[in-house]
Design a protein around this motif. Structure first.
Motif, short mmCIF file in Angstrom:
data_model
loop_
_atom_site.label_atom_id
_atom_site.label_comp_id
_atom_site.label_asym_id
_atom_site.label_seq_id
_atom_site.Cartn_x
_atom_site.Cartn_y
_atom_site.Cartn_z
N VAL A 75 -21.51 56.33 76.37
CA VAL A 75 -22.36 56.08 75.19
C VAL A 75 -23.79 55.77 75.62
O VAL A 75 -24.76 56.28 75.05
CB VAL A 75 -21.78 54.92 74.35
N SER A 76 -23.93 54.93 76.65
CA SER A 76 -25.26 54.58 77.15
C SER A 76 -25.99 55.81 77.67
O SER A 76 -27.19 56.00 77.38
CB SER A 76 -25.14 53.52 78.25
N SER A 77 -25.29 56.64 78.44
CA SER A 77 -25.91 57.84 78.99
C SER A 77 -26.32 58.81 77.89
O SER A 77 -27.42 59.37 77.91
CB SER A 77 -24.92 58.53 79.95
N ALA A 78 -25.43 59.01 76.89
CA ALA A 78 -25.75 59.92 75.80
C ALA A 78 -26.91 59.39 74.96
O ALA A 78 -27.79 60.16 74.55
CB ALA A 78 -24.51 60.11 74.92
N ALA A 82 -15.63 57.85 68.65
CA ALA A 82 -16.48 57.48 69.78
C ALA A 82 -16.77 58.70 70.66
O ALA A 82 -17.91 58.91 71.09
CB ALA A 82 -15.81 56.39 70.61
N ILE A 83 -15.74 59.51 70.90
CA ILE A 83 -15.94 60.75 71.68
C ILE A 83 -16.88 61.69 70.95
O ILE A 83 -17.77 62.31 71.56
CB ILE A 83 -14.58 61.44 71.93
N LEU A 84 -16.74 61.79 69.62
CA LEU A 84 -17.60 62.66 68.83
C LEU A 84 -19.06 62.21 68.91
O LEU A 84 -19.97 63.03 69.10
CB LEU A 84 -17.14 62.67 67.38
N ILE A 85 -19.29 60.90 68.79
CA ILE A 85 -20.65 60.37 68.85
C ILE A 85 -21.28 60.65 70.21
O ILE A 85 -22.44 61.03 70.32
CB ILE A 85 -20.65 58.86 68.56
N HIS A 137 -17.74 70.22 68.64
CA HIS A 137 -17.50 68.80 68.86
C HIS A 137 -16.43 68.25 67.92
O HIS A 137 -15.64 67.37 68.31
CB HIS A 137 -18.80 68.03 68.69
N LEU A 138 -16.40 68.72 66.69
CA LEU A 138 -15.38 68.25 65.75
C LEU A 138 -13.98 68.67 66.20
O LEU A 138 -13.02 67.91 66.03
CB LEU A 138 -15.68 68.80 64.35
N GLY A 183 -25.87 70.18 66.17
CA GLY A 183 -24.74 69.37 65.76
C GLY A 183 -25.06 68.46 64.59
O GLY A 183 -26.05 68.63 63.87
N LEU A 184 -24.21 67.45 64.39
CA LEU A 184 -24.35 66.54 63.26
C LEU A 184 -25.43 65.49 63.48
O LEU A 184 -26.09 65.06 62.54
CB LEU A 184 -23.00 65.84 63.00
#
Length: 253
Positions: free
Chosen positions: A60-63, A222-225, A3-4, A235-236
């Motif tokens: 973001v909502s889906s994740a 934002a993509i990482l989160i 992801h990073l 992951g983190l």
């Protein structure tokens, strides 16, 4: 892909587009910077920015929903494990070895989850792990109740085992979400267009470059989160295992 690494690629694409816009600005004829031209570019960029913001919000909502679902299922699973242990305890001293086996299996699962390593996490669904859990279920089925009370406890124990194992598979399946590559590529293209337009019509100075740098970092963050929350077991950003540790401490009591 890590992801990073993905976030770094997003940052390079987005910030690189902004720098390209800044460099192209000095080479364009003056009429490209007329009020009419700037107005059209602002409208087009605003439209793309709105679409990108909507997509980012939905992702973001889906994740977050996936993250919360897995967290809730692990907590519910921990409560079911405690129930199973208490039901076996009520059955009688014949289940002492079963309860010890349950604690051992559950402790191993927690240790694997705490590593956050993809290779280790795969062991939870490995044939060996499935065989161990099926053997545990067969041992419960092999219990020979001597009265109605024990028959009732055995039936409840089997029901709980079925629900616990079903929840485990559901959690493993839901924890493997990620952003589709095509969607990610389109989103990065939109962000690159937006930042390219920012650079194209912005004066070239240190303040502008730093502002664009921070905005590009925010977009990559934002993509990482999103990616981290979509894979809540590694992951983190990982689901808290406190409820599972608390359940483990109560087993065998």
């Amino acid at each position: 892909m890590n992801h990073l690494v993905v976030a770094a690629i997003v940052f390079v694409c987005v910030f690189g587009s902004a720098l390209i816009g800044l460099s192209v600005r000095s080479r364009l004829p003056a009429h490209h910077f007329s009020d009419e031209s700037i107005g059209v570019v602002k409208l087009a960029t605003g439209l793309i920015a709105t679409i990108a913001a909507l997509v980012l919000g939905l992702l973001v909502s889906s994740a977050k929903t996936s993250f919360d679902t897995v967290s809730a299922e692990l907590t519910q699973n921990a409560a079911s494990i405690i129930r199973l242990d208490r039901v076996l305890a009520k059955y009688g001293p014949e289940t002492h070895e079963l309860r010890a086996s349950l604690k051992h299996i559950y402790s191993n699962s927690i240790d694997i989850l705490e590593t956050g390593d993809v290779v280790q996490l795969a062991k939870i669904g490995s044939p060996q792990a499935v065989s161990r859990t099926e053997e545990f279920q067969r041992q419960i089925e092999a219990l020979a109740p001597r009265n109605d009370a024990q028959r009732g406890e055995k039936a409840r124990a089997l029901d709980i085992v079925e629900s616990v194992f079903a929840a485990r598979w559901l959690t493993l399946l839901q924890s493997k979400g990620s952003i589709p590559v095509a969607l990610l590529a389109i989103l990065v293209a939109w962000l690159s267009i937006i930042f390219g337009a920012f650079g194209l019509y912005a004066p070239r100075n240190g303040t502008v470059v730093i502002a664009l740098l921070l905005c590009a970092l925010s977009a990559a963050g934002a993509i990482l989160i999103i990616q981290e929350m979509a894979t809540p077991l590694d992951g983190l950003v990982r689901v808290p295992l406190g409820p599972m540790r608390e359940a483990l401490s109560r087993l065998g009591q």
